[in-house]
Design an enzyme around this catalytic site. Structure first.
Site, short mmCIF file in Angstrom:
data_model
loop_
_atom_site.label_atom_id
_atom_site.label_comp_id
_atom_site.label_asym_id
_atom_site.label_seq_id
_atom_site.Cartn_x
_atom_site.Cartn_y
_atom_site.Cartn_z
CB ALA A 1 -0.90 -0.01 1.22
CG ASP B 1 0.37 -0.15 -4.67
OD1 ASP B 1 -0.51 -0.96 -4.35
OD2 ASP B 1 1.43 -0.47 -5.28
CE LYS C 1 20.22 -24.70 -21.06
NZ LYS C 1 18.76 -24.55 -21.33
NE ARG D 1 19.06 -18.06 -27.68
CZ ARG D 1 20.06 -18.44 -26.88
NH1 ARG D 1 21.30 -18.30 -27.28
NH2 ARG D 1 19.82 -18.94 -25.70
CE LYS E 1 27.52 -19.61 -18.22
NZ LYS E 1 26.86 -18.34 -17.86
#
Ligand code: 3B8
EC number: 6.5.1.2
Length: 326
Positions: A35, A38, A114, A135, A285
């Site tokens: 509230a 907002d 992932k 992409r 990676k």
């Protein structure tokens, strides 16, 4: 109120709202009630209505979505967005590790969940979010900037005034997915088969107001122009992304051996149902950028990374048409 004070008050409102945004959507630690939030947003939008000359490109009022677009513009990726090649079992992973070590010698990996969503590329100039794209075919994607601005965890202004391009995965949290399908069921609409389709369908909406209601989220996982910025490894980039104010996935881990990678995979294969979002595997990676460069890429995929895919579950998936939402 004097003009100068209005400008100052609007800047303070923007600051406050984005601070609460960061606490709630990036740190997952709400700092005020909905509230109160907002009310701050209502006040800012009222002042922007009255004093449009003080509206700024990073104003959080854009997060509720502007006018619908006729179509998506095309974006050419300066650095192509490649796809990960897949590993389906331990043998594939050991082959990957052997090939990497043959080429670059001793190596450290970074393992990440992932996220099962949609790859996106985000460009910032002097710290301001200027463009976001899908992409697409890897070279040409769609400009979904207005849609991405509705993702509360996506910073509209970075903590440093840098020009950077980052990549990440936009996704729909499972709670948002279940709520969305509940609503669609009540309205007799087709259900989305899974959060990934729901995220893809949502980001393809031409009306950003609809996207804002879908409560999407995004994890950022790489810096495209890392060399220019002076980063030397993937793990360093992830820390840098945190400093800039991006939402990164905190479960990443450095693994010195493929056995450590296998242990990480095992751990998260068991834990994945406890996550508030879907993952479909683990990304491995090479950490050092110099070694990534040595390994290079094929036309389609980097040779310094691989995606281990979890075996498909034997659940029966509902065969529902994917709503073609454009
Ligand atoms: N879905 C994901 O959570 C995720 C996806 C990718 C990629 O698609 C990806 C593609 C590349 F060519 C290179 C690195 C990548 O790293 C990635 N890292 C991740 N965490």
């Amino acid at each position: 109120m004097a003009q100068h004070d209005v400008k100052k008050q609007m800047a303070e409102l923007r600051e406050q709202i984005e601070k609460h945004n960061y606490a709630y959507y990036v740190l997952d630690q709400p700092s005020i009630s909905d509230a109160e939030y907002d009310e701050l947003m209502r006040k800012l939008m009222e002042l922007e209505e009255q004093y449009p000359q003080y509206k700024t490109p990073d104003s959080p009022s854009q997060r509720v979505g502007g006018a619908p677009l006729e179509a998506f513009k095309k974006v050419t990726h300066r650095v192509p967005m490649l796809s990960l090649s897949n590993a389906f079992n331990e043998g594939d992973l050991r082959d990957f590790d052997r090939r990497v070590r043959q080429e670059v010698g001793d190596v450290r990996y970074v393992c990440e969940l992932k996220i099962d969503g949609l790859a996106v590329s985000l460009r910032y100039e002097d710290g301001y979010f200027v463009q976001g794209a899908t992409r697409g075919d890897g070279t040409t994607g769609e400009d979904i900037t207005e849609n991405l601005k509705t993702i509360r965890s996506l910073p509209l202004r970075l903590q440093k005034q840098v020009t950077v391009e980052v990549r990440g995965e936009a996704y729909m949290p499972r709670k948002s997915f279940e709520k969305l399908n509940e609503q669609r069921k009540m309205n007799g609409e087709e259900l989305f088969a899974n959060p990934r389709n729901a995220a893809a369908g949502s980001l393809r909406q031409l009306d950003p107001k609809i996207v804002a209601a879908r409560q999407l989220d995004v994890f950022i996982y790489s810096v495209v122009n890392s060399e220019e910025i002076g980063l030397v490894s993937h793990s360093e980039s992830l820390r840098y992304l945190d400093e800039l104010g991006f939402k990164t996935n905190p479960t990443w881990q450095v693994c010195e051996t493929i056995d450590a990678v296998l242990a990480y995979i095992e751990k998260w294969h068991e834990r994945r149902t406890s996550l508030p979002y879907d993952i479909d595997g683990i990304v491995i990676k090479v950490d050092a950028f110099a070694q990534q460069k040595q390994l290079g890429a094929t036309a389609k995929s980097p040779r310094w990374a691989i995606a281990y895919k979890f075996p498909a579950e034997e659940v029966v998936t509902q065969l529902v048409d994917i709503e073609l939402s454009v």
